[in-house]
Design a protein around this motif. Structure first.
Motif, PDB file in Angstrom:
ATOM      1  N   UNK A  28      27.796  26.547  37.627  1.00 53.59           N
ATOM      2  CA  UNK A  28      28.552  25.844  38.565  1.00 53.59           C
ATOM      3  C   UNK A  28      29.876  26.427  38.502  1.00 53.59           C
ATOM      4  N   UNK A  29      30.739  25.889  37.558  1.00 48.94           N
ATOM      5  CA  UNK A  29      31.930  26.255  36.660  1.00 48.94           C
ATOM      6  C   UNK A  29      32.424  27.846  37.042  1.00 48.94           C
ATOM      7  N   UNK A  30      32.266  28.164  35.922  1.00 43.53           N
ATOM      8  CA  UNK A  30      31.471  29.869  35.318  1.00 43.53           C
ATOM      9  C   UNK A  30      31.323  30.658  36.937  1.00 43.53           C
ATOM     10  N   UNK A  31      31.020  30.225  37.869  1.00 41.96           N
ATOM     11  CA  UNK A  31      30.394  30.764  38.883  1.00 41.96           C
ATOM     12  C   UNK A  31      31.767  30.752  40.022  1.00 41.96           C
ATOM     13  N   UNK A  32      32.106  29.287  40.576  1.00 39.08           N
ATOM     14  CA  UNK A  32      33.371  29.301  41.561  1.00 39.08           C
ATOM     15  C   UNK A  32      35.207  29.421  40.910  1.00 39.08           C
ATOM     16  N   UNK A  33      34.489  29.847  39.018  1.00 36.23           N
ATOM     17  CA  UNK A  33      36.022  30.537  38.471  1.00 36.23           C
ATOM     18  C   UNK A  33      35.595  32.189  38.447  1.00 36.23           C
ATOM     19  N   UNK A  34      34.221  32.786  39.729  1.00 41.24           N
ATOM     20  CA  UNK A  34      34.706  34.571  39.701  1.00 41.24           C
ATOM     21  C   UNK A  34      34.101  34.851  38.292  1.00 41.24           C
ATOM     22  N   UNK A  35      33.504  34.290  37.068  1.00 43.09           N
ATOM     23  CA  UNK A  35      33.388  34.594  36.022  1.00 43.09           C
ATOM     24  C   UNK A  35      31.937  35.386  36.608  1.00 43.09           C
ATOM     25  N   UNK A  36      31.228  35.476  37.249  1.00 41.42           N
ATOM     26  CA  UNK A  36      29.526  36.367  37.064  1.00 41.42           C
ATOM     27  C   UNK A  36      29.991  37.176  38.384  1.00 41.42           C
ATOM     28  N   UNK A  37      31.170  37.448  38.628  1.00 35.87           N
ATOM     29  CA  UNK A  37      30.965  38.305  39.458  1.00 35.87           C
ATOM     30  C   UNK A  37      31.596  39.563  39.146  1.00 35.87           C
ATOM     31  N   UNK A  38      30.843  40.898  38.883  1.00 34.46           N
ATOM     32  CA  UNK A  38      31.260  42.260  38.502  1.00 34.46           C
ATOM     33  C   UNK A  38      32.864  42.556  39.065  1.00 34.46           C
ATOM     34  N   UNK A  39      32.601  43.001  40.129  1.00 35.02           N
ATOM     35  CA  UNK A  39      33.703  43.008  41.201  1.00 35.02           C
ATOM     36  C   UNK A  39      34.762  43.086  41.108  1.00 35.02           C
ATOM     37  N   UNK A  40      34.146  41.439  41.094  1.00 31.57           N
ATOM     38  CA  UNK A  40      35.592  40.562  41.223  1.00 31.57           C
ATOM     39  C   UNK A  40      36.442  40.475  39.830  1.00 31.57           C
ATOM     40  N   UNK A  41      36.010  40.406  38.255  1.00 33.43           N
ATOM     41  CA  UNK A  41      36.124  40.670  37.119  1.00 33.43           C
ATOM     42  C   UNK A  41      36.636  41.012  37.063  1.00 33.43           C
ATOM     43  N   UNK A  42      36.380  42.567  37.443  1.00 35.87           N
ATOM     44  CA  UNK A  42      37.314  43.923  37.246  1.00 35.87           C
ATOM     45  C   UNK A  42      37.897  44.206  38.332  1.00 35.87           C
ATOM     46  N   UNK A  43      38.139  43.342  39.213  1.00 32.15           N
ATOM     47  CA  UNK A  43      39.762  43.544  40.001  1.00 32.15           C
ATOM     48  C   UNK A  43      40.737  41.721  39.067  1.00 32.15           C
ATOM     49  N   UNK A  44      40.139  41.090  38.516  1.00 35.05           N
ATOM     50  CA  UNK A  44      41.479  40.084  38.238  1.00 35.05           C
ATOM     51  C   UNK A  44      41.977  40.697  36.962  1.00 35.05           C
ATOM     52  N   UNK A  45      40.207  41.319  35.819  1.00 37.41           N
ATOM     53  CA  UNK A  45      41.073  41.544  34.705  1.00 37.41           C
ATOM     54  C   UNK A  45      42.046  42.939  35.257  1.00 37.41           C
ATOM     55  N   UNK A  46      42.303  43.372  35.644  1.00 42.11           N
ATOM     56  CA  UNK A  46      43.022  44.638  35.995  1.00 42.11           C
ATOM     57  C   UNK A  46      44.420  43.969  36.186  1.00 42.11           C
ATOM     58  N   UNK A  47      44.490  43.165  37.490  1.00 41.09           N
ATOM     59  CA  UNK A  47      45.694  42.254  38.013  1.00 41.09           C
ATOM     60  C   UNK A  47      46.287  41.201  36.556  1.00 41.09           C
ATOM     61  N   UNK A  48      45.258  40.932  35.615  1.00 36.88           N
ATOM     62  CA  UNK A  48      46.254  39.222  34.669  1.00 36.88           C
ATOM     63  C   UNK A  48      46.367  40.654  33.912  1.00 36.88           C
ATOM     64  N   UNK A  49      45.697  41.715  33.547  1.00 35.08           N
ATOM     65  CA  UNK A  49      46.842  42.626  32.273  1.00 35.08           C
ATOM     66  C   UNK A  49      47.998  43.351  32.629  1.00 35.08           C
ATOM     67  N   UNK A  50      47.840  43.373  34.244  1.00 38.00           N
ATOM     68  CA  UNK A  50      48.890  44.253  34.709  1.00 38.00           C
ATOM     69  C   UNK A  50      50.483  42.998  34.449  1.00 38.00           C
ATOM     70  N   UNK A  51      49.794  41.392  34.543  1.00 44.94           N
ATOM     71  CA  UNK A  51      51.012  40.193  34.379  1.00 44.94           C
ATOM     72  C   UNK A  51      51.438  40.739  32.902  1.00 44.94           C
TER      73      UNK A  51
END
Length: 838
Positions: A734-757
């Motif tokens: 549940x923690x993994x899912x709600x932290x958005x670590x199990x959705x490929x679309x959310x992971x892809x966008x988030x990883x780009x953002x965090x790498x940019x920062x």
């Protein structure tokens, strides 16, 4: 209507017989001698004792059958003359002796046929009733039984009764062959018990035949009609056993199975000794090889004999299908009770001691012997719990459906059942998971060196059967006792709750002062490439940070926290796992991911130690059942996710401190372009910091903390060990899912953002130098000529962040919050506030 046995007519019948008077007198004399009581001095005894020598016929017979000379009293049994035809004398190949029975009186035919019928009922070929012309002892299946046929010249009034009784010989020979064949060791204890019960029933049948033979020898009124009267109930009983025998015998190929087993056992002792010396033999290697063979994708069921649970299932199904027949129900229930006795005995040993004693692989529980506690000392995976003892049908509580799995044999082509022990008896279908767990609980307790006390409520001498309600009360009591004992061991003796609290503190950064101290101490080391970083140095810095920050119960477990460096980036690994399997459930992810992704990371020189940094946690058995490698992997994923956020937050905070210096605060009214550039940098940094803080606050205070409180409430009320394991894993998932670590679309966008920062923070000193040089250049007569380049570099960061934040990431979060994951609604509100500040 019972068939009528005709009697001979008086007067005039002798004149119509074609035999001579001498032959007729000989036949009638023989029949008369059979029907009257025989005295010790009969014709044969008189011939031996009175004359002192044997006749020519007797001497010829004595050469072939010498036992009859020494046992002269045995000759009185009328079936003796048939025994030689079974024990070695040539068969008549289904052709009856062609005496002209149509010319023999009906009462004499009846007497001759009666003697033959007593032979046929024991599977012995008679004179006028012989083997079927198509029968061949070498080619025909003995489980089909021997078919008999009466002489074609037999009177039609007798033939009807004879043909009704003849199937009994087929039933008897088939059942006898089944008992002899299935008593082989390879068919297991259930088949042995079934054969013993059938053998007892055959003893009653043989007793009946002895009584009929005695009546035939002593009573002149014994007729074919009386034989049918006495034998009629037995025909139905043996036919029921015969049908069961045919079904059991047609489900597999016992001969092939026995041949394969005998060929495997026939090994060279010298070769075994040589293999043992070279390390290629031994029980452990054989266990591993057999397990590898069992865990193959294709397991052929044709080579598995019908044994164990499959036998019980087939008997139970026949009993249910024929429940309207009282005789069938009584017979099959008796056989089920007898055949299930060794099965129940093995179950009792398993659920009372945790030991699996199943020499012929008949039980519904199987053991992977190559997985033992020794593996846990080196790598505390949960294979010991999940894979050492499993159900043979492959079902689990998480996946109860009997879908085809690796190591599970294919269903039979006939009947559709799983073969052998993989077939769970229908009476135990609803109890199989409790049976498995009860033994596993006790096995864990026994591995801890704790003496297992047997339940005093049930005596070892008490007989339990599958059709008895007491048996299922016993199963429930045994499961409750084993579960309660192991649960107390984990919660009270092994301090599971404090262990989980320390995991939460270290991995979820609930009190992150030690991590901030750790990042400050190891800043230079974490900036190096992952291959150059020193784990020993990082471990010493972690110990220093923990020692200065530890308190309470957490101080007892700080030595269990270790530093590890992974071989792949978090987001790349997660994206590969989610794209390939869709879930994060395996210990090491998908095999292809693990083979390809680390290679990519090792070749990348920009893979820094901060991206590979992770914590590990060591526990000992039996806590490793709960805090297993799978759960540690989930903790590590959440930790690395929070660590990156914390690291970027600290880097942006350090950037804010850097931007409080003179180059960023000095007013430049004569250079408005530089003023706007500095303002753009400050605004982008503030937006990034707000984004990171909102994500970190959401994950910490609105995902991890509420779910942890829910887990604590469940642990306070937990009643079973299996529920404890499921609640713990469900909490992490549940923690993994709600932290958005199990959705490929959310992971892809988030990883780009965090790498940019993260990349933006690396330009902190570069931006400061640019500001200093721009101020200095603006005071020269030529002015600043690099403003355009600086604006283009900053514009790339702005464009990249704006693109991945608003139209991609924020929209994805809003979509998932409205459709799949309602828990993301607070994050939508937080990110919307970040978007408004822009």
């Amino acid at each position: 209507m019972e068939p009528f046995t005709p009697r001979t007519r008086t007067g005039g019948r002798k004149n119509n017989i074609t035999l001579s008077a001498k032959e007729y007198t000989k036949i009638t004399g023989t029949i008369a001698s059979v029907r009257r009581n025989r005295l010790p001095q009969d014709d044969i005894d008189e011939e031996i004792t009175g004359n002192g020598h044997l006749s020519r016929e007797s001497r010829a017979r004595s050469q072939n059958e010498p036992s009859f000379i020494a046992e002269t009293s045995f000759v009185r049994a009328p079936l003796n003359s048939r025994v030689s035809s079974v024990t070695g004398a040539p068969k008549s190949k289904g052709k009856a002796r062609q005496e002209p029975l149509e010319n023999v009186p009906v009462d004499i035919q009846e007497a001759l046929i009666l003697e033959d019928m007593l032979c046929i009922l024991m599977g012995i070929e008679g004179t006028f009733i012989t083997f079927h012309p198509e029968y061949s002892a070498e080619d025909d299946d003995p489980l089909q039984g021997i078919r008999f046929v009466a002489s074609s010249s037999l009177d039609s009034s007798l033939r009807d009764l004879v043909e009704r009784i003849l199937p009994l010989g087929t039933y008897y020979t088939a059942i006898l062959s089944f008992v002899e064949q299935r008593s082989h060791l390879d068919f297991g204890l259930v088949n042995h018990a079934l054969c013993a019960s059938i053998r007892d029933m055959l003893k009653d049948y043989q007793t009946l035949l002895s009584q009929l033979e005695h009546a035939f020898s002593t009573s002149a009124q014994f007729s074919l009609q009386k034989l049918w009267f006495y034998i009629h109930p037995t025909i139905h009983t043996l036919s029921l056993i015969y049908q069961l025998v045919l079904e059991l015998g047609s489900a597999d190929d016992p001969a092939a199975d026995l041949d394969s087993s005998s060929s495997e056992s026939a090994t060279d002792p010298e070769e075994d000794a040589r293999n043992e010396a070279l390390g290629l033999g031994g029980a452990k290697l054989k266990a591993v090889l057999s397990e590898i063979d069992k865990n193959g994708l294709e397991v052929d069921s044709s080579g598995i004999a019908v044994k164990g649970g499959e036998v019980l299932a087939m008997i139970y199904e026949r009993m249910q299908n024929m429940s309207g027949d009282p005789t069938a129900k009584t017979l099959y229930s008796t056989l089920l009770r007898a055949a299930g006795t060794p099965y129940v005995a093995m179950l009792r040993v398993w659920i009372m001691t945790g030991r699996l004693v199943d020499p012929y692989e008949e039980l519904l529980v199987k053991e992977s012997k190559f997985i033992n506690r020794g593996i846990l000392e080196m790598d505390y995976t949960d294979e010991y719990w999940e894979r050492r003892y499993t159900l043979r049908d492959g079902s689990t509580l998480a996946a109860p459906s009997k879908r085809r799995q690796a190591g599970v044999p294919a269903p039979r082509s006939i009947g559709g059942r799983l073969p052998g022990g993989a077939c769970v008896p229908p009476l135990l279908e609803g109890w199989k998971h409790k049976i498995l767990l009860a033994g596993k609980y006790l096995n864990v307790i026994r591995e801890c060196g704790i003496e297992i006390r047997r339940d005093q409520g049930h005596s070892d001498d008490e007989i339990l059967t599958m059709d008895d309600e007491k048996f299922y009360v016993f199963l429930e009591d045994a499961y409750t006792h084993a579960n309660r004992t192991l649960l107390q061991l984990l919660l009270r003796d092994q301090q599971l709750i404090p262990r989980l609290s320390s995991l939460k503190r270290y991995f979820f950064l609930s009190q992150s002062s030690f991590l901030t101290h750790m990042l400050d101490l190891s800043h230079s080391e974490l900036r190096q490439p992952a291959k150059s970083a020193s784990i020993v140095k990082l471990q010493s810095l972690l110990d220093l940070a923990l020692n200065t920050d530890s308190h309470g119960e957490d101080a007892l477990f700080r030595e269990d926290v270790k530093v590890t460096l992974t071989t792949s980036g978090l987001y790349e690994w997660l994206l590969n796992v989610v794209n390939v399997s869709g879930v994060i459930g395996e210990e090491d992810g998908d095999p292809k991911v693990q083979q390809e992704e680390p290679k990519k990371a090792k070749d990348d020189k920009k893979f820094l130690a901060i991206d590979a940094f992770a914590l590990d946690y060591t526990v000992k058995f039996p806590l490793s059942l709960v805090i297993s490698r799978k759960t540690i992997l989930r903790y590590q994923l959440i930790f690395r996710f929070l660590l990156h956020l914390k690291h970027v937050e600290l880097s942006l905070g350090a950037m804010w401190i850097e931007q409080q210096t003179t180059p960023w605060r000095k007013p430049l009214p004569h250079y408005p372009e530089l003023e706007r550039w500095r303002l753009r940098v400050l605004l982008l940094r503030a937006r990034m910091l707000s984004f990171v803080q909102q994500i970190l606050a959401f994950a910490t205070f609105e995902v991890l903390e509420p779910n942890w409180r829910a887990l604590e409430a469940k642990l306070a009320k937990v009643t079973t060990v299996d529920q404890l394991l499921r609640d713990h894993v469900d909490f992490l998932d549940t923690c993994l899912k709600e932290c958005m670590l199990t959705s490929s679309k959310l992971l892809r966008a988030y990883s780009r953002l965090i790498v940019t920062c993260s990349t933006f923070t690396m330009y902190t000193s570069s931006f400061t130098k640019t500001a200093v040089s721009a101020i200095a250049a603006s005071e020269t007569p030529e002015g600043d000529q690099s403003m355009k380049t600086r604006s283009e570099i900053l514009g790339k960061f702005e464009t990249n962040f704006n693109h991945w934040f608003v139209p991609v990431y924020l929209n994805c979060v809003q979509y998932y919050a409205s459709s799949e994951n309602v828990s993301l609604l607070p994050l939508v509100v937080r990110l919307s506030s970040v978007n408004k500040t822009s």
